[in-house]
Design a protein around this motif. Structure first.
Motif, PDB file in Angstrom:
ATOM      1  N   LEU A  29      45.983  42.059  42.843  1.00  0.00           N
ATOM      2  CA  LEU A  29      46.191  43.289  42.085  1.00  0.00           C
ATOM      3  C   LEU A  29      47.680  43.620  42.084  1.00  0.00           C
ATOM      4  O   LEU A  29      48.353  43.451  43.089  1.00  0.00           O
ATOM      5  CB  LEU A  29      45.413  44.445  42.708  1.00  0.00           C
ATOM      6  N   GLN A  30      48.161  44.108  40.958  1.00  0.00           N
ATOM      7  CA  GLN A  30      49.565  44.492  40.841  1.00  0.00           C
ATOM      8  C   GLN A  30      49.641  45.898  40.268  1.00  0.00           C
ATOM      9  O   GLN A  30      48.904  46.231  39.336  1.00  0.00           O
ATOM     10  CB  GLN A  30      50.314  43.535  39.917  1.00  0.00           C
ATOM     11  N   ASP A  31      50.521  46.698  40.804  1.00  0.00           N
ATOM     12  CA  ASP A  31      50.750  48.065  40.313  1.00  0.00           C
ATOM     13  C   ASP A  31      49.451  48.865  40.237  1.00  0.00           C
ATOM     14  O   ASP A  31      49.230  49.617  39.284  1.00  0.00           O
ATOM     15  CB  ASP A  31      51.432  48.037  38.943  1.00  0.00           C
ATOM     16  N   TRP A  32      48.566  48.695  41.232  1.00  0.00           N
ATOM     17  CA  TRP A  32      47.276  49.388  41.213  1.00  0.00           C
ATOM     18  C   TRP A  32      47.473  50.844  41.621  1.00  0.00           C
ATOM     19  O   TRP A  32      48.119  51.126  42.628  1.00  0.00           O
ATOM     20  CB  TRP A  32      46.263  48.718  42.137  1.00  0.00           C
ATOM     21  N   THR A  33      46.932  51.748  40.831  1.00  0.00           N
ATOM     22  CA  THR A  33      47.098  53.177  41.059  1.00  0.00           C
ATOM     23  C   THR A  33      45.738  53.849  41.153  1.00  0.00           C
ATOM     24  O   THR A  33      44.868  53.608  40.314  1.00  0.00           O
ATOM     25  CB  THR A  33      47.897  53.824  39.904  1.00  0.00           C
ATOM     26  N   PHE A  34      45.556  54.674  42.176  1.00  0.00           N
ATOM     27  CA  PHE A  34      44.368  55.508  42.313  1.00  0.00           C
ATOM     28  C   PHE A  34      44.734  56.876  41.739  1.00  0.00           C
ATOM     29  O   PHE A  34      45.318  57.709  42.418  1.00  0.00           O
ATOM     30  CB  PHE A  34      43.955  55.602  43.780  1.00  0.00           C
ATOM     31  N   ALA A  35      44.374  57.089  40.478  1.00  0.00           N
ATOM     32  CA  ALA A  35      44.818  58.279  39.754  1.00  0.00           C
ATOM     33  C   ALA A  35      43.977  59.516  40.040  1.00  0.00           C
ATOM     34  O   ALA A  35      44.472  60.642  39.955  1.00  0.00           O
ATOM     35  CB  ALA A  35      44.821  57.996  38.252  1.00  0.00           C
ATOM     36  N   ALA A  36      42.704  59.321  40.356  1.00  0.00           N
ATOM     37  CA  ALA A  36      41.801  60.452  40.604  1.00  0.00           C
ATOM     38  C   ALA A  36      40.676  59.966  41.516  1.00  0.00           C
ATOM     39  O   ALA A  36      40.394  58.769  41.581  1.00  0.00           O
ATOM     40  CB  ALA A  36      41.235  60.985  39.293  1.00  0.00           C
ATOM     41  N   PRO A  37      39.993  60.892  42.199  1.00  0.00           N
ATOM     42  CA  PRO A  37      38.913  60.469  43.096  1.00  0.00           C
ATOM     43  C   PRO A  37      37.684  59.984  42.334  1.00  0.00           C
ATOM     44  O   PRO A  37      37.405  60.431  41.224  1.00  0.00           O
ATOM     45  CB  PRO A  37      38.586  61.737  43.886  1.00  0.00           C
ATOM     46  N   LEU A  38      36.966  59.076  42.954  1.00  0.00           N
ATOM     47  CA  LEU A  38      35.696  58.565  42.441  1.00  0.00           C
ATOM     48  C   LEU A  38      34.599  59.130  43.336  1.00  0.00           C
ATOM     49  O   LEU A  38      34.628  58.943  44.546  1.00  0.00           O
ATOM     50  CB  LEU A  38      35.693  57.036  42.481  1.00  0.00           C
ATOM     51  N   PHE A  39      33.642  59.838  42.736  1.00  0.00           N
ATOM     52  CA  PHE A  39      32.603  60.512  43.506  1.00  0.00           C
ATOM     53  C   PHE A  39      31.271  59.771  43.427  1.00  0.00           C
ATOM     54  O   PHE A  39      30.965  59.120  42.425  1.00  0.00           O
ATOM     55  CB  PHE A  39      32.421  61.955  43.005  1.00  0.00           C
TER      56      PHE A  39
END
Length: 97
Positions: A29-39
């Motif tokens: 993975l490259q430049d992986w961003t967690f932008a918001a929570p996953l519920f």
């Protein structure tokens, strides 16, 4: 499945190259961003954009560069980044084209 029956094809210049097995390996993975929570209980889907492709120097494998976006049921962006893969290629003979 015979390579000539494979639904996985790659157009390269003036020829069509078939994939023997769709994915040989994940290249990280490259430049992986967690932008918001996953519920728990959310419904998610993935959008894939092919941003590049190339044949390796050996010529028997291809690299596909993919941008992935994980969205929830209201299309809110949860995660995104690059996830490249390596594919095994099969070069059909003239009679198989």
């Amino acid at each position: 499945m015979e390579p000539s029956e494979s639904p996985w094809r790659w157009a390269s210049q003036d020829r069509i190259i078939h994939f023997v097995e769709p994915i040989v390996g994940a290249l990280g993975l490259q430049d992986w961003t967690f932008a918001a929570p996953l519920f728990i209980g959310e419904t998610v889907h993935v959008e894939v954009e092919i941003v590049g492709k190339r044949i390796t120097s050996r010529g028997d494998r291809g690299i596909v560069q993919r941008k992935l976006s994980l969205l929830n049921q209201i299309d809110a962006l949860l995660q995104h980044g690059r996830a490249d893969v390596m594919l095994q290629l099969f070069h059909p003979t003239i009679s198989e084209r």
